[in-house]
Design a protein around this motif. Structure first.
Motif, PDB file in Angstrom:
ATOM      1  N   VAL A 170      15.418   5.849  -1.221  1.00 48.50           N
ATOM      2  CA  VAL A 170      15.302   5.234  -2.539  1.00 48.50           C
ATOM      3  C   VAL A 170      13.835   5.055  -2.884  1.00 48.50           C
ATOM      4  O   VAL A 170      13.007   4.809  -2.005  1.00 48.50           O
ATOM      5  CB  VAL A 170      16.049   3.879  -2.590  1.00 48.50           C
ATOM      6  CG1 VAL A 170      15.398   2.851  -1.672  1.00 48.50           C
ATOM      7  CG2 VAL A 170      16.144   3.358  -4.023  1.00 48.50           C
ATOM      8  N   GLY A 171      13.500   5.224  -4.160  1.00 47.68           N
ATOM      9  CA  GLY A 171      12.130   5.016  -4.603  1.00 47.68           C
ATOM     10  C   GLY A 171      11.758   3.547  -4.600  1.00 47.68           C
ATOM     11  O   GLY A 171      12.624   2.662  -4.534  1.00 47.68           O
ATOM     12  N   LEU A 172      10.467   3.274  -4.711  1.00 45.98           N
ATOM     13  CA  LEU A 172       9.990   1.889  -4.677  1.00 45.98           C
ATOM     14  C   LEU A 172      10.546   1.055  -5.820  1.00 45.98           C
ATOM     15  O   LEU A 172      10.719  -0.157  -5.695  1.00 45.98           O
ATOM     16  CB  LEU A 172       8.459   1.862  -4.725  1.00 45.98           C
ATOM     17  CG  LEU A 172       7.741   2.300  -3.449  1.00 45.98           C
ATOM     18  CD1 LEU A 172       6.234   2.322  -3.668  1.00 45.98           C
ATOM     19  CD2 LEU A 172       8.091   1.376  -2.285  1.00 45.98           C
ATOM     20  N   VAL A 188       8.126  16.155   2.335  1.00 46.92           N
ATOM     21  CA  VAL A 188       7.566  15.320   1.280  1.00 46.92           C
ATOM     22  C   VAL A 188       8.541  15.312   0.115  1.00 46.92           C
ATOM     23  O   VAL A 188       9.036  16.366  -0.303  1.00 46.92           O
ATOM     24  CB  VAL A 188       6.184  15.830   0.832  1.00 46.92           C
ATOM     25  CG1 VAL A 188       5.651  14.986  -0.318  1.00 46.92           C
ATOM     26  CG2 VAL A 188       5.200  15.808   1.998  1.00 46.92           C
ATOM     27  N   VAL A 189       8.840  14.116  -0.412  1.00 45.34           N
ATOM     28  CA  VAL A 189       9.791  14.003  -1.508  1.00 45.34           C
ATOM     29  C   VAL A 189       9.187  13.181  -2.647  1.00 45.34           C
ATOM     30  O   VAL A 189       8.249  12.403  -2.457  1.00 45.34           O
ATOM     31  CB  VAL A 189      11.120  13.351  -1.060  1.00 45.34           C
ATOM     32  CG1 VAL A 189      11.722  14.094   0.121  1.00 45.34           C
ATOM     33  CG2 VAL A 189      10.931  11.880  -0.720  1.00 45.34           C
ATOM     34  N   ILE A 196       6.445   8.350  -4.111  1.00 45.95           N
ATOM     35  CA  ILE A 196       6.514   9.516  -3.233  1.00 45.95           C
ATOM     36  C   ILE A 196       6.614   9.028  -1.794  1.00 45.95           C
ATOM     37  O   ILE A 196       6.249   7.889  -1.492  1.00 45.95           O
ATOM     38  CB  ILE A 196       5.274  10.422  -3.404  1.00 45.95           C
ATOM     39  CG1 ILE A 196       3.976   9.624  -3.197  1.00 45.95           C
ATOM     40  CG2 ILE A 196       5.282  11.073  -4.784  1.00 45.95           C
ATOM     41  CD1 ILE A 196       2.698  10.457  -3.339  1.00 45.95           C
ATOM     42  N   GLU A 197       7.104   9.880  -0.898  1.00 45.50           N
ATOM     43  CA  GLU A 197       7.284   9.478   0.497  1.00 45.50           C
ATOM     44  C   GLU A 197       7.316  10.721   1.373  1.00 45.50           C
ATOM     45  O   GLU A 197       7.684  11.806   0.918  1.00 45.50           O
ATOM     46  CB  GLU A 197       8.597   8.700   0.655  1.00 45.50           C
ATOM     47  CG  GLU A 197       8.832   8.101   2.038  1.00 45.50           C
ATOM     48  CD  GLU A 197      10.086   7.235   2.110  1.00 45.50           C
ATOM     49  OE1 GLU A 197      10.268   6.535   3.118  1.00 45.50           O
ATOM     50  OE2 GLU A 197      10.905   7.267   1.146  1.00 45.50           O
ATOM     51  N   ASP A 211       5.105   5.685   4.651  1.00 47.12           N
ATOM     52  CA  ASP A 211       3.985   5.857   3.722  1.00 47.12           C
ATOM     53  C   ASP A 211       4.431   5.873   2.257  1.00 47.12           C
ATOM     54  O   ASP A 211       3.692   6.342   1.385  1.00 47.12           O
ATOM     55  CB  ASP A 211       3.227   7.142   4.038  1.00 47.12           C
ATOM     56  CG  ASP A 211       4.128   8.382   4.020  1.00 47.12           C
ATOM     57  OD1 ASP A 211       5.333   8.249   3.712  1.00 47.12           O
ATOM     58  OD2 ASP A 211       3.630   9.483   4.310  1.00 47.12           O
ATOM     59  N   GLU A 212       5.617   5.354   1.969  1.00 44.62           N
ATOM     60  CA  GLU A 212       6.096   5.374   0.587  1.00 44.62           C
ATOM     61  C   GLU A 212       5.125   4.615  -0.308  1.00 44.62           C
ATOM     62  O   GLU A 212       4.691   3.513   0.017  1.00 44.62           O
ATOM     63  CB  GLU A 212       7.491   4.765   0.493  1.00 44.62           C
ATOM     64  CG  GLU A 212       8.139   4.964  -0.860  1.00 44.62           C
ATOM     65  CD  GLU A 212       9.604   4.557  -0.882  1.00 44.62           C
ATOM     66  OE1 GLU A 212      10.285   4.881  -1.868  1.00 44.62           O
ATOM     67  OE2 GLU A 212      10.066   3.912   0.086  1.00 44.62           O
ATOM     68  N   GLN A 213       4.801   5.225  -1.445  1.00 42.79           N
ATOM     69  CA  GLN A 213       3.775   4.664  -2.326  1.00 42.79           C
ATOM     70  C   GLN A 213       3.955   5.204  -3.738  1.00 42.79           C
ATOM     71  O   GLN A 213       4.568   6.249  -3.949  1.00 42.79           O
ATOM     72  CB  GLN A 213       2.381   5.057  -1.829  1.00 42.79           C
ATOM     73  CG  GLN A 213       2.152   6.550  -1.771  1.00 42.79           C
ATOM     74  CD  GLN A 213       0.928   6.944  -0.976  1.00 42.79           C
ATOM     75  OE1 GLN A 213      -0.167   7.060  -1.537  1.00 42.79           O
ATOM     76  NE2 GLN A 213       1.106   7.142   0.326  1.00 42.79           N
TER      77      GLN A 213
END
Length: 392
Positions: A170-172, A188-189, A196-197, A211-213
């Motif tokens: 899931v995105g942030l 990388v997605v 992105i993660e 590293d999701e950011q």
């Protein structure tokens, strides 16, 4: 004339190498050469995959229509690549996703017949925004946009697959998985919310690298990463943004994790959700999805920096015959890739064909006189691929 044993052995070795090189070129020349579409036909009809042969001048001729599962949606995310091609040893396959059923079909390049069907978990479908695919020689990964999961499938002989398991993502900001690409042990997605993660796939099933950011470019609120590509050496991840402009972002991933993205604004043409690096990495091809044009930017693979290159004219039939540009494919696996192909979303759809020239720091993108080529089998073409595929 006297020839020493060492000299004789050297000459024999050189001759054998030459024979092997010639044989390799002969084998490559004998491989079929296709552009492949996922026709994504809605469920009133069985969906299909269309194969086009590629002529010496890059022009396309329809070869075969291969029936797949039932349940396309003729739409969804631009960057969810619904076609992925494998060229590894005896495995020469095209894999396609069927959105509503969640099915992944493997088609033999040699026979143009379906070799296997696979599905993930019960809720793994893509009726909302499609199912993107990415793969290596061991595993195929599917981005199920309904369940927001990444399904892992083991590649089996005969273009078949075996489901291994799901990874929930899931995105942030709660975003749904969008673009996806792999290189070596890293995946990388992108998510549909600006985040992105990356994941480690060394054991098959993706494990987050923590590293999701949010991307740098998404902070303005009107752009977010969608398409993604990775350089041949795995040093940089490149993101094409859904944006009012031609906006590209680059992250240094040489550490094995994403770093904050550098942003490049490369023009005023609307949207840049689909991207593709040329085989020699000198050019980044960009679909201006809602602008009807293609942009090519110069890429420095040693520094990861981008600079403005060239932009095509508006492609034939934009607005009158088709509405959007989508995914990209290339004629050749070397140099700048030769002829560039682009999916044109319409009812029916088509494939645009552009001739590329690049020399001396300048480039041109010129639509071929034989463009576009109709895909009468698709009421909404978003994804195409090429066989043989780019080597990375």
């Amino acid at each position: 004339m006297r020839i020493s044993l060492k000299s004789w052995l050297t000459r024999v070795t050189a001759a054998l190498v030459a024979v092997c090189v010639v044989s390799a070129f002969a084998l490559a020349a004998n491989k079929p050469h296709y552009v492949i579409t996922n026709d994504d036909v809605p469920p009133a009809l069985i969906t299909s995959v269309t194969f086009y042969t590629v002529a010496a001048d890059g022009l396309l001729t329809m070869k075969a229509k291969v029936l797949a599962g039932k349940g396309g949606i003729a739409g969804g995310y631009f960057a969810a690549n619904r076609v992925n091609v494998l060229n590894s040893g005896n495995q020469e396959c095209a894999y396609v996703s069927v959105a509503q059923s969640g099915e992944i079909d493997g088609i033999s390049i040699k026979t143009l017949e379906v070799g296997g069907h696979a599905v993930g978990s019960l809720n793994d479908t893509g009726a909302s925004n499609g199912i993107g695919l990415a793969m290596n020689a061991q595993y195929l990964f599917a981005s199920f946009t309904d369940s927001n999961t990444i399904g892992t499938f083991q590649v089996r002989p005969g273009c078949s697959l075996k489901f291994v398991g799901d990874t929930t993502v899931v995105g942030l900001q709660g975003g749904v998985i969008d673009g996806m690409v792999i290189h070596g042990n890293i995946m990388v997605v992108t998510y549909g919310d600006g985040s992105i993660e990356s994941f480690n796939i060394s054991a098959g099933t993706p494990v987050s690298n923590g590293d999701e950011q949010n991307s740098t470019g998404s902070r303005g609120g009107n752009s977010y990463p969608s398409g993604v590509d990775i350089t041949q050496d795995g040093h940089y991840a490149i993101f094409g943004d859904t944006s009012p402009f031609t906006l590209i972002e680059v992250s240094d991933i040489s550490s094995g994790k994403l770093t904050p993205t550098a942003v490049y604004r490369l023009g005023r043409n609307l949207n840049s959700s689909n991207i593709l690096l040329s085989p020699d990495e000198s050019l980044l091809y960009i679909s201006n999805n809602q602008g009807g044009r293609i942009t090519a930017a110069f890429f420095d693979k040693s520094t990861g920096k981008l600079s403005k290159g060239c932009v095509s004219r508006s492609l034939k039939g934009f607005v009158s015959n088709w509405s959007y540009l989508a995914s990209l494919a290339l004629e050749k696996t070397t140099g700048t890739g030769g002829v560039l192909y682009v999916a044109e979303y319409g009812a029916p759809s088509s494939i645009g064909i552009l001739n590329v020239k690049s020399a001396g720091g300048k480039c041109t993108l010129t639509e071929s006189s034989g463009s576009p080529v109709a895909d009468p089998n698709s009421p909404g073409l978003l994804s195409i691929g090429a066989f043989p595929p780019r080597p990375f």
